[in-house]
Structures are given as structure tokens and as C-alpha cells.
Design an enzyme around this catalytic site. Structure first.
Site, PDB file in Angstrom:
ATOM      1  N   TYR A 182     -10.528  -9.896   4.572  1.00 53.33           N
ATOM      2  CA  TYR A 182     -10.464  -9.314   3.245  1.00 53.33           C
ATOM      3  C   TYR A 182     -10.178 -10.171   2.114  1.00 53.33           C
ATOM      4  O   TYR A 182     -10.403 -10.292   0.917  1.00 53.33           O
ATOM      5  CB  TYR A 182      -9.375  -8.278   3.388  1.00 53.33           C
ATOM      6  CG  TYR A 182      -8.983  -7.425   2.164  1.00 53.33           C
ATOM      7  CD1 TYR A 182      -9.484  -6.610   1.352  1.00 53.33           C
ATOM      8  CD2 TYR A 182      -7.914  -7.889   1.348  1.00 53.33           C
ATOM      9  CE1 TYR A 182      -8.969  -5.848   0.420  1.00 53.33           C
ATOM     10  CE2 TYR A 182      -7.256  -7.390   0.284  1.00 53.33           C
ATOM     11  CZ  TYR A 182      -7.959  -6.227  -0.175  1.00 53.33           C
ATOM     12  OH  TYR A 182      -7.658  -5.634  -1.311  1.00 53.33           O
ATOM     13  N   SER A 234      -7.302  -8.998  -6.401  1.00 55.91           N
ATOM     14  CA  SER A 234      -5.989  -8.674  -5.496  1.00 55.91           C
ATOM     15  C   SER A 234      -5.224 -10.029  -5.619  1.00 55.91           C
ATOM     16  O   SER A 234      -5.467 -11.249  -5.832  1.00 55.91           O
ATOM     17  CB  SER A 234      -6.180  -8.344  -4.191  1.00 55.91           C
ATOM     18  OG  SER A 234      -4.855  -8.465  -3.419  1.00 55.91           O
TER      19      SER A 234
HETATM   20  P1  NAD Z   1      -8.284   3.368  -2.055  1.00 50.94           P
HETATM   21  O1  NAD Z   1      -8.345   3.446  -0.421  1.00 50.94           O
HETATM   22  O2  NAD Z   1      -7.607   4.456  -2.580  1.00 50.94           O
HETATM   23  O3  NAD Z   1      -9.654   3.068  -2.560  1.00 50.94           O
HETATM   24  C1  NAD Z   1     -10.685   2.423  -1.892  1.00 50.94           C
HETATM   25  C2  NAD Z   1     -11.907   2.983  -2.066  1.00 50.94           C
HETATM   26  O4  NAD Z   1     -13.069   2.354  -1.529  1.00 50.94           O
HETATM   27  C3  NAD Z   1     -11.827   4.391  -1.180  1.00 50.94           C
HETATM   28  O5  NAD Z   1     -11.379   5.464  -1.876  1.00 50.94           O
HETATM   29  C4  NAD Z   1     -13.273   4.406  -0.761  1.00 50.94           C
HETATM   30  O6  NAD Z   1     -13.946   5.537  -1.596  1.00 50.94           O
HETATM   31  C5  NAD Z   1     -13.833   3.119  -1.300  1.00 50.94           C
HETATM   32  N1  NAD Z   1     -14.772   2.570  -0.230  1.00 50.94           N
HETATM   33  C6  NAD Z   1     -14.674   1.857   0.857  1.00 50.94           C
HETATM   34  N2  NAD Z   1     -15.549   1.386   1.586  1.00 50.94           N
HETATM   35  C7  NAD Z   1     -16.660   2.137   1.081  1.00 50.94           C
HETATM   36  C8  NAD Z   1     -17.776   2.324   1.383  1.00 50.94           C
HETATM   37  N3  NAD Z   1     -18.470   1.572   2.221  1.00 50.94           N
HETATM   38  N4  NAD Z   1     -18.809   2.976   0.448  1.00 50.94           N
HETATM   39  C9  NAD Z   1     -18.164   3.609  -0.658  1.00 50.94           C
HETATM   40  N5  NAD Z   1     -17.034   3.627  -0.846  1.00 50.94           N
HETATM   41  C10 NAD Z   1     -16.223   2.816  -0.071  1.00 50.94           C
HETATM   42  O7  NAD Z   1      -7.333   2.165  -1.833  1.00 50.94           O
HETATM   43  P2  NAD Z   1      -7.028   1.165  -3.406  1.00 50.94           P
HETATM   44  O8  NAD Z   1      -5.811   0.390  -2.635  1.00 50.94           O
HETATM   45  O9  NAD Z   1      -6.873   2.067  -4.591  1.00 50.94           O
HETATM   46  O10 NAD Z   1      -8.177   0.234  -3.438  1.00 50.94           O
HETATM   47  C11 NAD Z   1      -8.635  -0.026  -4.526  1.00 50.94           C
HETATM   48  C12 NAD Z   1      -8.940  -1.461  -4.893  1.00 50.94           C
HETATM   49  O11 NAD Z   1      -7.574  -1.952  -4.852  1.00 50.94           O
HETATM   50  C13 NAD Z   1      -9.465  -2.186  -3.814  1.00 50.94           C
HETATM   51  O12 NAD Z   1     -10.417  -3.066  -4.256  1.00 50.94           O
HETATM   52  C14 NAD Z   1      -8.697  -2.934  -3.002  1.00 50.94           C
HETATM   53  O13 NAD Z   1      -8.917  -4.143  -2.445  1.00 50.94           O
HETATM   54  C15 NAD Z   1      -7.807  -3.344  -4.141  1.00 50.94           C
HETATM   55  N6  NAD Z   1      -6.170  -3.611  -4.035  1.00 50.94           N
HETATM   56  C16 NAD Z   1      -5.235  -2.792  -3.472  1.00 50.94           C
HETATM   57  C17 NAD Z   1      -4.146  -3.253  -3.064  1.00 50.94           C
HETATM   58  C18 NAD Z   1      -3.075  -2.119  -2.718  1.00 50.94           C
HETATM   59  O14 NAD Z   1      -2.106  -2.550  -2.255  1.00 50.94           O
HETATM   60  N7  NAD Z   1      -3.530  -0.934  -2.436  1.00 50.94           N
HETATM   61  C19 NAD Z   1      -3.869  -4.335  -3.741  1.00 50.94           C
HETATM   62  C20 NAD Z   1      -4.735  -5.189  -4.151  1.00 50.94           C
HETATM   63  C21 NAD Z   1      -5.709  -4.941  -4.118  1.00 50.94           C
END
Ligand code: NAD
Ligand code: MG
Length: 335
Positions: free
Chosen positions: A240, A227
Site C-alpha cells: 500500500y 497518504s
Molecule cells: P474507505 O474504505 O471509506 O474508502 C475506500 C473506498 O475505496 C471504499 O469505500 C471503496 O468504495 C473503494 N474501493 C476499494 N477497492 C475498490 C475497487 N476494487 N473498486 C471500486 N472501489 C474500490 O476508506 P478511506 O480511508 O476513506 O479511503 C479513501 C482514501 O483515503 C484512500 O485512497 C486511502 O488510501 C486514503 N487514506 C486513508 C487513510 C485512513 O487512515 N483512513 C489515511 C491516508 C490515506
């Protein structure tokens, strides 16, 4: 879309320079099976700033971990738009958090590029996961659903075993799942919460990569979702943000360790992306309403906008790229 930013194929091809250029490239394109440059040119060039929803958004909140299907507006993971071209033909991918957000966009794109895909998610996300499995199978690829909680080391090992068994091997690992719960003050952050964030974001990738490596032949790739928080942490993401710095760091360390074995390790660093993580405790209502509005593009990203990055980093054509972090932040932040 703004009319002043668009021009048609006719406009482009009517210029004398374009005609000369067309004459020059036509033989090359014909040799590759394309009829003319005109046929391969995009119909319209559109302004990416206007391609997807912009703030203000409605306030909304879901119990963690949230469902993409319940968001308003619904995120775009490429369900209708992503088109493959055989870049990952015959590959075998495991994606954590593959039910929604970036993981789902990667899963859809990988299947359309010719890969078989196993996804992990939490049991509460079964409804989102079912849609993803159906989309993978619609491409004629294997789609394997492996629900379970990544905070459990024994499950992480089982996850890899089941994926390897179901896919018949493993050569792409996307470590993407994460926990993000905003908390205004460190004084209100419990040890249990801190531990859950560390277990999900730092321990689980460690357990999964350790279990996966013995199965991954040279040519395999590991991709971690990190991120912009790794380098520009928000005040309310104390726990985080440090896990994302750790992710960026493990990508760079492992790339050095695994380079001699022919395994590439890279990261993707998103900025604000419209996913369930944000509406299930990841962001305040105040931040959600203007989500992404402070980026130079004036809007949040949609998961599909990162799909081609996950493809590129897994593609054997990118064979000299390892230890890199590819940002997609709408112009703000750094990977
Ligand atoms: P999202 O909620 O769609 O995906 C996160 C997923 O993590 C969930 O769908 C879930 O299946 C999984 N998860 C969380 N805890 C878990 C557990 N204990 N066991 C199994 N699965 C678990 O959200 P996203 O934003 O697509 O996140 C995906 C990645 O992107 C993450 O690493 C997040 O840190 C990163 N990210 C997101 C953003 C944003 O703005 N959305 C920005 C930077 C980085
Ligand atoms: Mg989800």
C-alpha cells in the site's frame, strides 16, 4: 470540550480593543450583506483535540470493504455539520470511493457547495452509497450512483462515460478509492494481493484519468487521495505505501503536464482517519484500539475534517495551486 479553552462572543466583544476593531470592520461587513461583526463571529471557539472520539476504541472487524454504518463509533462525514456557500456552483464531479470515508465527506461537501456528483463504489457498499446519494439529492443536486470494480480497465472507461453522460460533462475528478490490507511480512504477501493493491491504487487512477481528460475543459481539477504513507511508510503496509508514493508522484507529474492546458492537479495526504478501510483489514486490532493516539492531537481524524480541503483544491479561487499535496495528519507525518 474544556471550559478554559472556550470564550463567548460576549467575552470577545466586551474588550475595548474589540469595540474599536468592530467599528473599523463594520462598514466592510455591511457592504457584503453581513449585519455586524458580532453576527458573523463564531459562538464558541473549541479545542479541536476534543472535538471527536479518542482512543481507546473497541476492537472491531468487518469483511472487506466494510461499511461506515457498521462502525463503532460511526464516522462523521459532515452529514449534519458541513455547510456550503456556493463555492462549486454548477460544477460536475466524479468521486471514486464516494460511499464512505474521505470520498463520502467530499461528496456531501461538493453537493452542499452546489456541484452535481457521481460516485463510484463496490456493489457490496450499496447501503452506504444509498445514504450518500440521498444526501446529495437533498441539496437539489444530481446524485449519480455507478457501482463497479475499479480493477477492471473496461469498467473504468465505462465509469467515466456514465458519469459524463449523467452529469452532462465533467470538471472535477477525485481519484480517492484505494485498497489497504495490512500484512506483517512480505513473505506472506501473495502475488494476487500485491496485484489487487496495484490495480486498485495505481492502474485504476491511470485508466480513469486517461478516459476523463478528453471531457475536462480548462478550469477543471483532478484531486488524488494520497497518504502520509507516501513519505513515512509503515512496516506492515509494504504494498500500500508504495502505491501512495506513486500517487504523490503522479500528482506532481500530471500537474506539470496539464498546467499548460489549464487543468490543476493536487493531492490530499491524510494521517490516521476513522474509516471502513481501517476496520476491514487495513489495520491490526492492536493498532485500531489506540488508533490516532500517537499523533500530537491524540486522536484519529474524522472524514469531515478533510471535506473543506477537497473543496478548496477544487475551488476556482485556488487557481494558482497545482502540483501540491495538502496534509491533514493531526500533526504527525508529512504530506
Ligand atoms: P474507505 O474504505 O471509506 O474508502 C475506500 C473506498 O475505496 C471504499 O469505500 C471503496 O468504495 C473503494 N474501493 C476499494 N477497492 C475498490 C475497487 N476494487 N473498486 C471500486 N472501489 C474500490 O476508506 P478511506 O480511508 O476513506 O479511503 C479513501 C482514501 O483515503 C484512500 O485512497 C486511502 O488510501 C486514503 N487514506 C486513508 C487513510 C485512513 O487512515 N483512513 C489515511 C491516508 C490515506
Ligand atoms: Mg466504502
Amino acid at each position: 470540550m474544556h471550559a478554559e479553552n472556550q470564550f463567548s462572543r460576549r467575552d470577545v466583544l466586551s474588550g475595548l480593543g474589540a469595540s474599536l476593531a468592530l467599528a473599523a470592520v463594520a462598514p466592510v461587513l455591511a457592504a457584503e450583506g453581513a449585519d455586524t461583526a458580532a453576527e458573523s463571529a463564531p459562538d464558541v471557539l473549541s479545542n479541536p483535540n476534543n472535538a471527536y472520539p479518542k482512543p481507546p476504541f473497541k476492537g472491531q472487524s468487518q469483511p472487506w470493504p466494510g461499511l461506515a454504518s457498521q462502525m463503532d463509533p460511526k464516522p462523521d462525514h459532515g452529514e449534519k455539520s458541513y455547510k456550503g456557500s456556493g463555492r462549486l456552483k454548477g460544477r460536475k464531479a466524479l468521486i471514486t470511493g464516494g460511499d464512505s470515508g474521505m470520498g463520502r465527506a467530499a461528496a456531501i461537501a461538493y453537493a452542499r457547495e452546489g456541484a452535481d456528483v457521481a460516485i463510484n463504489y463496490l456493489p457490496a457498499e450499496e447501503a452506504d452509497a444509498k445514504e450518500v446519494i440521498a444526501l446529495i439529492k437533498a441539496e437539489g443536486r444530481k446524485g449519480i450512483a455507478i457501482p463497479g470494480d475499479l480493477r477492471d480497465e473496461a469498467f473504468c472507461k465505462r465509469l467515466v462515460d456514465e458519469a459524463v453522460r449523467g452529469l452532462g460533462g465533467l470538471d472535477i475528478l477525485v481519484s480517492n478509492a484505494a485498497r489497504q490490507q495490512q500484512q506483517q511480512s512480505i513473505l506472506n504477501l501473495s502475488s494476487a494481493d500485491f496485484d489487487a493493491t496495484m490495480k486498485t491504487n495505481i492502474y485504476a487512477p491511470f485508466w480513469i484519468i486517461k478516459a476523463a481528460l478528453p471531457h475536462m475543459p480548462p478550469g477543471s481539477t483532478i484531486i488524488g487521495t494520497t497518504s502520509e504513507q507516501a513519505t513515512d511508510p509503515s512496516a506492515d503496509l509494504y504494498d500500500y505505501a508504495q502505491t501512495k508514493a506513486a500517487t504523490t508522484s503522479f500528482v506532481r507529474s500530471l500537474a506539470k503536464q496539464l498546467g499548460p492546458k489549464g487543468i490543476r492537479v493536487n493531492g490530499v495526504a491524510p494521517g490516521p482517519i476513522w474509516t471502513p478501510l481501517q476496520v476491514s483489514g487495513g489495520a491490526t486490532q492492536e493498532k485500531l484500539k489506540k488508533f490516532g493516539g500517537d499523533t500530537p492531537m491524540g486522536r484519529p481524524g474524522q472524514p469531515v475534517e478533510l471535506a473543506s480541503i477537497y473543496v478548496q483544491l477544487a475551488d476556482p479561487m485556488a487557481s494558482y495551486a497545482t502540483g501540491q499535496v495538502y496534509g491533514a495528519t493531526g500533526g504527525g507525518g508529512q504530506p
